[in-house]
Design an enzyme around this catalytic site. Structure first.
Site, mmCIF file in Angstrom:
data_model
loop_
_atom_site.group_PDB
_atom_site.id
_atom_site.type_symbol
_atom_site.label_atom_id
_atom_site.label_comp_id
_atom_site.label_asym_id
_atom_site.label_seq_id
_atom_site.Cartn_x
_atom_site.Cartn_y
_atom_site.Cartn_z
ATOM 1 N N CYS A 1 0.828 -1.213 0.000
ATOM 2 C CA CYS A 1 0.000 0.000 0.000
ATOM 3 C C CYS A 1 0.863 1.264 0.000
ATOM 4 O O CYS A 1 1.636 1.504 0.926
ATOM 5 C CB CYS A 1 -0.928 -0.020 1.214
ATOM 6 N N CYS B 1 0.236 3.570 2.952
ATOM 7 C CA CYS B 1 0.873 3.046 4.171
ATOM 8 C C CYS B 1 2.346 3.442 4.212
ATOM 9 O O CYS B 1 2.871 3.832 5.265
ATOM 10 C CB CYS B 1 0.741 1.523 4.232
#
Length: 497
Positions: free
Chosen positions: A378, A381
């Site tokens: 991600c 993230c």
């Protein structure tokens, strides 16, 4: 005179708009959606890629005239109050209004045909009176699932309960109400569900909406049917344990098991809903924590977010499957937890790496916890990681557990944590329920989030590390200034020499 003309023009425009998506604002919303029995509203923003993909399909659907139904749209950038009124958190969001009141959110496919099918299913009463058995027979040929309430009249508890419960199943089931004498082979005052292929289930329990709803959620799926992207949503709402037979359709053992699933599923229906999935097309075993060396067919039961795995050292047979389900129903099967190995050093620089096996230990540690659920792939993230590391260092010397968990490689209890996107951050007060973090993922916002919810110690208004950093910056500036002055003085001395 001019006012009368404007009103007439507005009404004429409204009549002409019956086959288009009406633009809704806070000024005309309530009045407009009350003009039709069914009103389907799209909440969107122009910058959303999914909204852009939906737009042409939405317009095609809106251009078809459907009696007693209209479609409209709300631009949430220009109408933020309407978006807030209906708690719109993602785009696009589609809401069905019935007689001017919010009824339900649309969760089907975003194609013209599916949208039209959904609208047509919601027009008129949910339950149709059947005057003869042939009417139901024709419906069974046209629809995958047909439900018939056999009752004396429309004032019985069966009739009123069915009418209410049916509202949530308009698309997936076709409902009828009929006098018992039209179906002499069936028990009066019962509800019968017929599925294509000849399968049938009967409800004769308490006439309560909640219990009937649970029955309908289960009875619209086959005894041992295939799960697909199209019907996945039906299985996902079933509260009863769901058993997944993972098969390789071209292999003999899988073929034999698949052929027995209808009988097994019918026999074990009260314990578990059984389905099968082609893992050659849908490799779900990766998400379920099935070992790579597992033999197939394999079987996994899921209940309340926990996985229960049949032994993968041997292929699943009809006999072993029935035994496994009965053992499971008796509470003699332990859940299989998908978990990364416990790290040798769990906490580094204030940040604790949690895995599924250690989650309960930390939740019951007597401390508050700030936990980040992330996915290694991600991008958001990765961007948030330095900020979260900074938060961990900030609270390193406190009783707060600042933790992270790879949600793609560890079991996450969905009844405790609802993780629908990455990254997701929760604050878990000692002995309390998790609180999700919302807003911009800045250091200041996350720090304030912790300060607001912490229960086991006091948090100062200003972060200590930030104060130290500012102090360090000022000292560095002062030091550089002094170095500059020293350098200038040195140069002057050299010139004097």
């Amino acid at each position: 005179m001019r006012a009368i003309f404007l009103v007439a023009l507005a009404l004429a425009t409204m009549r002409e708009s019956t086959a288009e998506s009406l633009k809704l604002t806070k000024e005309n919303f309530n009045e407009t959606i009350a003009k039709s029995e069914i009103f389907l509203v799209k909440f969107y923003v122009d910058t959303c890629g999914y909204c852009q993909m939906l737009a042409p399909e939405w317009e095609k659907a809106a251009n078809e005239t459907i009696d007693n139904a209209l479609m409209g749209e709300v631009d949430c950038h220009s109408q933020p109050e309407l978006a807030a009124n209906f708690s719109i958190r993602g785009y696009p969001t589609i809401i069905l209004f019935r007689n001017g009141k919010e009824a339900e959110h649309y969760g089907g496919a975003r194609t013209k045909d599916d949208i039209i099918k959904y609208i047509k299913a919601n027009v008129g009463p949910a339950v149709t009176p059947a005057s003869n058995a042939e009417e139901v027979t024709r419906a069974k040929e046209e629809h995958d699932v047909v439900c018939v309430g056999l009752t004396a009249n429309n004032s019985t508890s069966l009739s009123t309960t069915l009418a209410e419960a049916a509202q949530s199943f308009r698309v997936s089931l076709k409902f009828f109400e009929a006098e018992p004498k039209l179906f002499p082979d069936e028990k009066p005052e019962t509800i019968v569900v017929y599925r294509k292929g000849g399968e049938k289930e009967v409800y004769d329990g308490p006439m309560e909406v909640e219990k009937l709803t649970e029955f309908l959620q289960i009875s619209r799926v086959a005894f041992g049917g295939e799960i697909t992207p199209e019907n996945y949503q039906y299985y996902s709402v079933i509260k009863r344990p769901v058993g997944w037979a993972m098969v390789k359709p071209n292999e003999t053992a899988s073929i034999e098991l698949k052929e027995s699933l209808t009988e097994v599923g019918k026999k074990m229906r009260s314990h578990m809903v059984v389905l099968w999935v082609n893992i050659s097309k849908h490799p779900v075993w990766r998400d379920f924590g099935v070992p790579e060396d597992a033999k197939y067919p394999a079987f996994l039961a899921i209940h309340w977010g926990a996985n229960y795995l049949h032994s993968t050292a041997e292929v699943v047979t009809r006999e072993s499957l029935e035994k496994f389900i009965l053992e499971f129903a008796a509470g003699r099967v332990e859940p299989t937890i998908k978990s990364l190995p416990v790290p040798e050093v769990e906490t580094v620089d204030g940040k604790t790496t949690i895995v599924a096996k250690t989650m309960q230990k930390h939740l019951t540690s007597g401390k508050d916890m700030l936990i980040l659920f992330f996915a290694p792939w991600c991008g958001h993230c990765k961007n948030f990681a330095p900020t979260f590391d900074k938060i961990a260092k900030e609270f390193d010397a406190t009783d707060l557990i600042v933790a992270e968990l790879d949600a793609t490689a560890n079991y996450v209890n969905s009844s405790t944590f609802t993780v629908t996107a990455f990254p997701t951050v929760f604050f878990v007060p000692n002995g309390g329920k998790p609180v999700v973090f919302e807003g911009e993922r800045s250091f200041e916002n996350v720090y304030e989030f912790v300060r607001k919810h912490v229960t086991t110690f006091k948090v100062s208004e200003k972060p200590a590390n930030v104060t130290e950093e500012k102090k360090s910056e000022e000292e560095n500036k002062s030091s550089k200034s002094n170095e500059s002055n020293d350098s200038n003085e040195s140069n002057v001395d050299k010139q004097d020499l």
